[in-house]
Design a protein around this motif. Structure first.
Motif, PDB file in Angstrom:
ATOM      1  N   PHE A   1       3.920  23.903  10.833  1.00 59.92           N
ATOM      2  CA  PHE A   1       3.471  24.247  12.179  1.00 59.92           C
ATOM      3  C   PHE A   1       4.537  25.098  12.871  1.00 59.92           C
ATOM      4  CE2 PHE A   1       1.369  20.130  11.320  1.00 59.92           C
ATOM      5  CZ  PHE A   1       0.050  20.518  11.475  1.00 59.92           C
ATOM      6  N   ASN A   2       4.128  25.736  13.966  1.00 58.14           N
ATOM      7  CA  ASN A   2       5.052  26.489  14.829  1.00 58.14           C
ATOM      8  C   ASN A   2       5.758  27.613  14.097  1.00 58.14           C
ATOM      9  OD1 ASN A   2       4.444  24.428  16.740  1.00 58.14           O
ATOM     10  ND2 ASN A   2       6.120  23.181  15.930  1.00 58.14           N
ATOM     11  N   CYS A   3       5.255  27.995  12.959  1.00 58.41           N
ATOM     12  CA  CYS A   3       5.835  29.079  12.166  1.00 58.41           C
ATOM     13  C   CYS A   3       4.866  30.244  12.240  1.00 58.41           C
ATOM     14  CB  CYS A   3       6.024  28.621  10.714  1.00 58.41           C
ATOM     15  SG  CYS A   3       6.778  29.868   9.657  1.00 58.41           S
ATOM     16  N   ALA A   4       5.188  31.223  13.085  1.00 55.35           N
ATOM     17  CA  ALA A   4       4.236  32.267  13.465  1.00 55.35           C
ATOM     18  C   ALA A   4       3.794  33.100  12.273  1.00 55.35           C
ATOM     19  CB  ALA A   4       4.847  33.158  14.526  1.00 55.35           C
ATOM     20  N   ASP A   5       2.454  33.251  12.157  1.00 55.24           N
ATOM     21  CA  ASP A   5       1.896  34.200  11.203  1.00 55.24           C
ATOM     22  C   ASP A   5       1.830  35.597  11.806  1.00 55.24           C
ATOM     23  OD1 ASP A   5       1.470  32.095   9.434  1.00 55.24           O
ATOM     24  OD2 ASP A   5      -0.467  31.646  10.330  1.00 55.24           O
ATOM     25  N   SER A   6       1.731  35.636  13.168  1.00 54.79           N
ATOM     26  CA  SER A   6       1.638  36.925  13.860  1.00 54.79           C
ATOM     27  C   SER A   6       1.980  36.717  15.318  1.00 54.79           C
ATOM     28  CB  SER A   6       0.220  37.503  13.744  1.00 54.79           C
ATOM     29  OG  SER A   6      -0.699  36.682  14.448  1.00 54.79           O
TER      30      SER A   6
ATOM     31  N   VAL B   1       0.830  -1.203   0.000  1.00 52.66           N
ATOM     32  CA  VAL B   1       0.000   0.000   0.000  1.00 52.66           C
ATOM     33  C   VAL B   1       0.865   1.254   0.000  1.00 52.66           C
ATOM     34  CG1 VAL B   1      -1.910  -1.147   1.159  1.00 52.66           C
ATOM     35  CG2 VAL B   1      -0.157  -0.022   2.530  1.00 52.66           C
ATOM     36  N   GLY B   2       2.166   1.105  -0.089  1.00 51.65           N
ATOM     37  CA  GLY B   2       3.042   2.252  -0.213  1.00 51.65           C
ATOM     38  C   GLY B   2       3.194   3.078   1.048  1.00 51.65           C
ATOM     39  N   LEU B   3       2.969   2.484   2.226  1.00 50.26           N
ATOM     40  CA  LEU B   3       3.115   3.241   3.466  1.00 50.26           C
ATOM     41  C   LEU B   3       4.588   3.456   3.778  1.00 50.26           C
ATOM     42  CD1 LEU B   3       1.072   2.903   6.689  1.00 50.26           C
ATOM     43  CD2 LEU B   3       3.549   2.962   6.840  1.00 50.26           C
ATOM     44  N   GLN B   4       4.941   4.699   4.065  1.00 49.27           N
ATOM     45  CA  GLN B   4       6.333   5.030   4.364  1.00 49.27           C
ATOM     46  C   GLN B   4       6.393   5.887   5.621  1.00 49.27           C
ATOM     47  OE1 GLN B   4       7.516   7.050   0.762  1.00 49.27           O
ATOM     48  NE2 GLN B   4       8.385   5.194  -0.119  1.00 49.27           N
ATOM     49  N   ALA B   5       7.399   5.630   6.459  1.00 50.86           N
ATOM     50  CA  ALA B   5       7.648   6.505   7.595  1.00 50.86           C
ATOM     51  C   ALA B   5       8.249   7.807   7.088  1.00 50.86           C
ATOM     52  CB  ALA B   5       8.600   5.829   8.579  1.00 50.86           C
ATOM     53  N   LEU B   6       7.832   8.922   7.674  1.00 50.38           N
ATOM     54  CA  LEU B   6       8.414  10.210   7.290  1.00 50.38           C
ATOM     55  C   LEU B   6       9.865  10.269   7.734  1.00 50.38           C
ATOM     56  CD1 LEU B   6       5.570  12.767   8.163  1.00 50.38           C
ATOM     57  CD2 LEU B   6       6.064  11.662   5.976  1.00 50.38           C
ATOM     58  N   THR B   7      10.694  10.835   6.897  1.00 46.91           N
ATOM     59  CA  THR B   7      12.104  11.000   7.245  1.00 46.91           C
ATOM     60  C   THR B   7      12.263  12.127   8.254  1.00 46.91           C
ATOM     61  OG1 THR B   7      12.530  12.616   5.505  1.00 46.91           O
ATOM     62  CG2 THR B   7      12.720  10.271   4.918  1.00 46.91           C
ATOM     63  N   GLY B   8      13.457  12.210   8.819  1.00 47.03           N
ATOM     64  CA  GLY B   8      13.738  13.295   9.753  1.00 47.03           C
ATOM     65  C   GLY B   8      13.562  14.661   9.118  1.00 47.03           C
ATOM     66  N   GLU B   9      13.978  14.803   7.865  1.00 49.08           N
ATOM     67  CA  GLU B   9      13.841  16.093   7.192  1.00 49.08           C
ATOM     68  C   GLU B   9      12.378  16.443   6.931  1.00 49.08           C
ATOM     69  OE1 GLU B   9      16.152  18.434   6.714  1.00 49.08           O
ATOM     70  OE2 GLU B   9      17.294  17.026   7.957  1.00 49.08           O
ATOM     71  N   GLU B  10      11.570  15.445   6.607  1.00 53.15           N
ATOM     72  CA  GLU B  10      10.143  15.705   6.410  1.00 53.15           C
ATOM     73  C   GLU B  10       9.483  16.127   7.713  1.00 53.15           C
ATOM     74  OE1 GLU B  10       8.668  12.857   2.792  1.00 53.15           O
ATOM     75  OE2 GLU B  10       9.365  11.847   4.620  1.00 53.15           O
ATOM     76  N   LEU B  11       9.797  15.437   8.798  1.00 56.40           N
ATOM     77  CA  LEU B  11       9.249  15.825  10.104  1.00 56.40           C
ATOM     78  C   LEU B  11       9.715  17.223  10.497  1.00 56.40           C
ATOM     79  CD1 LEU B  11       9.586  12.498  12.137  1.00 56.40           C
ATOM     80  CD2 LEU B  11       7.458  13.646  11.506  1.00 56.40           C
ATOM     81  N   ARG B  12      10.975  17.539  10.188  1.00 52.36           N
ATOM     82  CA  ARG B  12      11.496  18.865  10.510  1.00 52.36           C
ATOM     83  C   ARG B  12      10.713  19.938   9.742  1.00 52.36           C
ATOM     84  NH1 ARG B  12      16.131  19.025  12.576  1.00 52.36           N
ATOM     85  NH2 ARG B  12      16.821  17.206  11.374  1.00 52.36           N
ATOM     86  N   TRP B  13      10.383  19.668   8.478  1.00 51.94           N
ATOM     87  CA  TRP B  13       9.636  20.651   7.696  1.00 51.94           C
ATOM     88  C   TRP B  13       8.258  20.885   8.301  1.00 51.94           C
ATOM     89  CZ3 TRP B  13       5.035  20.901   5.083  1.00 51.94           C
ATOM     90  CH2 TRP B  13       4.855  22.033   4.265  1.00 51.94           C
ATOM     91  N   PHE B  14       7.559  19.803   8.652  1.00 49.06           N
ATOM     92  CA  PHE B  14       6.232  19.971   9.244  1.00 49.06           C
ATOM     93  C   PHE B  14       6.310  20.712  10.576  1.00 49.06           C
ATOM     94  CE2 PHE B  14       4.893  16.473   6.373  1.00 49.06           C
ATOM     95  CZ  PHE B  14       3.775  17.083   5.841  1.00 49.06           C
ATOM     96  N   ASN B  15       7.337  20.421  11.377  1.00 50.51           N
ATOM     97  CA  ASN B  15       7.441  21.050  12.693  1.00 50.51           C
ATOM     98  C   ASN B  15       7.913  22.498  12.632  1.00 50.51           C
ATOM     99  OD1 ASN B  15       7.084  19.124  15.245  1.00 50.51           O
ATOM    100  ND2 ASN B  15       7.911  17.881  13.582  1.00 50.51           N
TER     101      ASN B  15
ATOM    102  N   ASP C   1       3.525  25.817  20.791  1.00 51.28           N
ATOM    103  CA  ASP C   1       4.248  25.000  19.816  1.00 51.28           C
ATOM    104  C   ASP C   1       3.885  23.531  19.956  1.00 51.28           C
ATOM    105  OD1 ASP C   1       5.444  27.186  18.767  1.00 51.28           O
ATOM    106  OD2 ASP C   1       7.418  26.842  19.653  1.00 51.28           O
ATOM    107  N   LEU C   2       3.827  22.849  18.832  1.00 53.84           N
ATOM    108  CA  LEU C   2       3.533  21.424  18.782  1.00 53.84           C
ATOM    109  C   LEU C   2       4.793  20.663  18.413  1.00 53.84           C
ATOM    110  CD1 LEU C   2       0.172  21.641  16.764  1.00 53.84           C
ATOM    111  CD2 LEU C   2       0.468  21.620  19.249  1.00 53.84           C
TER     112      LEU C   2
END
Length: 762
Positions: free
Chosen positions: A366-371, A348-362, A486-487
């Protein structure tokens, strides 16, 4: 049984509320009949098909957390004792540290001369055994009480013929406190001498007891006793039984008076006053309709008889509708959220996210202030974090609470005319700022992050806003914040365009599901409670430079804890009480003794059971969860060294079955973090100087010297060394450099061994 306890508790509380709400306007026969719902819920352990509005659906996350907590706490029961000489190989460890399989046993050293055999049982097994023992004892008591009562009636009764009576009638001259109906298959009326002292009294008593028979109260009373035997530990069941018993008598009075003439209302009440003994109610296990009552109950009962409360059809309809709603919520099953722990499945093509992918999401999504808004306490704010807040889960983004989502959004900059329209003209002494969000702004945010407009959602929470059509905007006021801050998403998977991100909030896990769009943006799909994920950590391809099997290391053994009992050592003042926490029902304190020495202890009144002595002024206490199968607390303090600065130490403790603190491990570093390095669903403990790992129930420790020796092999002494943990890649980055050379790499843990992958070497 957990489902029955949850639903029956809600049902009982709801019926008690209805009973109080319609106390004077609803027939007591109707109120009494409603208790049949509780009997049905308690004695029929099945539920109707699952629905979204079921109580069990709402309570499912809490139920799962409680079940996980119980399942994670094995119980070690001493089952035998023998001289140590008979078991010379018995290890000198606590039962929790011994490798005892579920249901198995092992001999352990208790004293210098004694060994004790401990059997490991699950908490579920122990609780089930306690329940069965209690229910068995209660069932025996139920049979004994009714059997003894029956034998006493059989010995002392004499037939008392009554013309036209449909049931046998007996006179019991001694040992019976009041007339009653008794008997399961062949019920009979039992009279006292006072009940036959006049034809009027006898007529009233027979009307009362025959009404009990028509209501089948001799059966309901026995069923209430059965409920008490099965649910002996539940106080709500005892409360419901007492309330049902009271309603049983009031319903009987109501039914009896309906068959008597109106002029007999007062004489009927006088008969009851003369015959009912004023004392606490009869044994709740007795399946007889005896008339004992307390003074308050008797007064209420006589008042209802004398006044004949008015009953309203509207009240009966309303009560029936409310009871129907409560029944629909408590007799239906739980909808199980479709959040499954990912398992690697190539098809089914399930893959764990890499460290770099998790870093991008975090760090980028997320946690990237708009204001930076004052309503968030000065924290950088982004609406994306609110969509993923662990405090406000949702199974479908259509059901997200929009008031909680936009609570910290909007602007305070709008016209005085708008403010006056919102407040209804009152503008003085505003308790907190007012905020505005236009309908277009709200729709724009929803479309950007969900693909839905407001009208396409279920509008959850919108009733908390004030909408002004002339401005086409929503208004609200608040002076606090619900912003989650922050999450930290430490694990994730991707299947096609669907991304699942996992985060923990105080040990409780949630899964945020995103759907990637063609333009690379993401829409929120759900935010659901879930189990702790087990997602294997991606490890670099190729052969590692160095492999360290855990079984090549010595198992870690924490220092033993010595308890010292001290009395009169503590003057309870603010200055002397440095930390004070209640943990697992025990009071853990850090205090300054009368001799000025700072100690950590378990406090029992004036007695201190000291387990650490000579601590620093800045000693602190905190909790930890799910670390190597333990929940417990930490003691963090500093110790003097030969260097310029003191060294930080954090001790991890848990309580054994006797309530004594046991040291799980000692970390000699300040930057401590729990992280699931290999992705097996269990966390390891790491810092810049230490790594604690577990395999087959044994702990192992690697320290800074161990891992830098890997890098420095075949190199001269370095001029510089540095290391840092990457919580997204689940690895420790190492770097060392010297004259003419530079070496770097990363340490990974695959569950069996520590792997070093070299990045560069000169």
């Amino acid at each position: 049984m957990t489902e029955i306890l949850i639903t029956s508790s809600v049902l009982i509380l709801a019926l008690l509320a209805l009973r109080k709400l319609f106390r004077t306007s609803l027939s007591r026969r109707v109120q009494y009949a409603l208790w049949g719902l509780v009997l049905l819920r308690l004695l029929v352990p099945v539920s109707l098909p699952a629905v979204d509005f079921s109580v069990l659906t709402a309570a499912k996350p809490v139920e799962q957390r409680v079940a996980r907590g119980i399942a994670s706490r094995p119980v070690y029961v001493p089952v035998a004792r023998a001289p140590l000489a008979e078991h010379p190989t018995a290890p000198d460890v606590a039962p929790e540290q011994a490798e005892i399989p579920e249901g198995g046993s092992a001999w352990l050293i208790k004293t210098e001369e004694t060994a004790v055999q401990y059997r490991r049982l699950s908490a579920q097994t122990v609780l089930a055994s306690l329940w069965l023992a209690g229910s068995g004892a209660a069932a025996v008591f139920l049979l004994a009480v009714n059997g003894r009562f029956w034998l006493r009636l059989r010995r002392t009764r004499q037939s008392w013929p009554v013309r036209g009576c449909s049931l046998p009638v007996y006179l019991v001259e001694t040992g019976l406190s009041s007339p009653c109906l008794f008997g399961l298959f062949r019920p009979a009326v039992y009279l006292t001498p006072a009940a036959i002292s006049s034809p009027e009294r006898m007529r009233h008593v027979l009307a009362h007891e025959l009404t009990h028979a028509r209501h089948l109260d001799h059966i309901w009373t026995l069923l209430r006793g059965a409920c008490l035997a099965v649910y002996w530990f539940d106080p709500l069941v005892w409360i419901a039984s007492a309330a049902a018993k009271t309603d049983c008598e009031l319903a009987c009075d109501e039914g009896a008076l309906a068959r008597l003439e109106e002029g007999e209302r007062i004489p009927y009440g006088q008969t009851l006053l003369a015959l009912i003994p004023v004392r606490r109610t009869a044994n709740p296990m007795l399946a007889a309709t005896t008339m004992a009552a307390g003074k308050k109950q008797l007064k209420d009962r006589f008042t209802r008889i004398a006044k004949k409360p008015r009953q309203f059809a509207a009240a009966a309809v309303t009560a029936a509708l409310l009871a129907g709603v409560v029944s629909a919520c408590t007799f239906t099953g739980a909808v199980t959220p479709e959040v499954s722990l990912p398992e690697p499945q190539e098809d089914v093509g399930l893959q764990a996210l890499t460290g770099e992918e998790l870093r991008w999401f975090n760090e980028e999504f997320f946690n990237c202030a708009d204001s930076e808004d004052a309503s968030t306490g000065g924290m950088g704010y982004t609406i994306r974090n609110q969509f993923a807040s662990p405090w406000y889960p949702y199974d479908d983004v259509k059901d997200i609470d929009l008031f909680e989502l936009f609570y910290c959004d909007g602007t305070t900059q709008f016209s005085v005319e708008e403010l006056r329209a919102f407040l209804g003209g009152e503008m003085e002494d505003l308790p907190c700022p007012a905020y505005r969000l236009t309908a277009a702004e709200l729709d724009s945010t929803l479309v950007r992050y969900t693909g839905l407009t407001l009208d396409q959602t279920n509008r959850i929470g919108m009733e908390n806003f004030t909408y002004l059509a002339e401005y086409d905007a929503y208004y609200w006021m608040h002076g606090d914040t619900n912003y989650c801050g922050d999450l930290a998403f430490l694990a994730g998977t991707r299947v096609g365009s669907t991304v699942k991100l996992y985060q923990s909030d105080g040990g409780y896990w949630t899964c945020v599901t995103l759907e990637e769009q063609e333009d690379g943006s993401y829409w929120f799909v759900s935010n659901q409670a879930c189990e702790k994920p087990a997602i294997p950590t991606p490890i670099p391809a190729g052969e590692p430079e160095v492999v360290i099997p855990l079984d090549s290391l010595e198992p870690y053994q924490a220092p033993a804890v010595t308890l010292e009992t001290r009395t009169g050592d503590f003057e309870d003042t603010y200055e002397n009480r440095l930390a004070n926490w209640n943990i697992d029902g025990r009071n853990v304190v850090v205090y300054r003794g009368v001799d000025g020495v700072i100690r950590a202890a378990v406090r029992e009144g004036d007695t201190m059971h000291v387990f650490l002595t000579g601590l620093s002024e800045n000693t602190s206490v905190f909790f930890f969860y799910d670390l190597f199968g333990r929940d417990g607390f930490t003691i963090s303090y500093e110790v003097e060294t030969n260097g310029a600065y003191p060294a930080p130490v954090t001790d991890y403790f848990y309580f054994d079955e006797a309530g004594a603190p046991v040291l799980l491990l000692r970390s000699e570093d300040g930057g401590i973090m729990q992280l699931d390095l290999d992705g097996d669903g269990s966390s390891e403990l790491i810092s810049d100087r230490q790594m604690f790992l577990q395999r087959d129930g044994r702990l192992y420790e690697l320290d800074g010297a161990d891992w830098f020796n890997i890098v420095l092999e075949a190199h001269a002494p370095p001029a510089s060394m540095e290391s840092h943990w990457d919580q997204y890649s689940k690895c420790l980055w190492l770097h060392a450099a010297g004259e003419g050379w530079d070496a770097a790499g990363a340490l990974y843990f695959d569950g069996e061994q520590v792997l070093f992958f070299q990045e560069a070497a000169d």
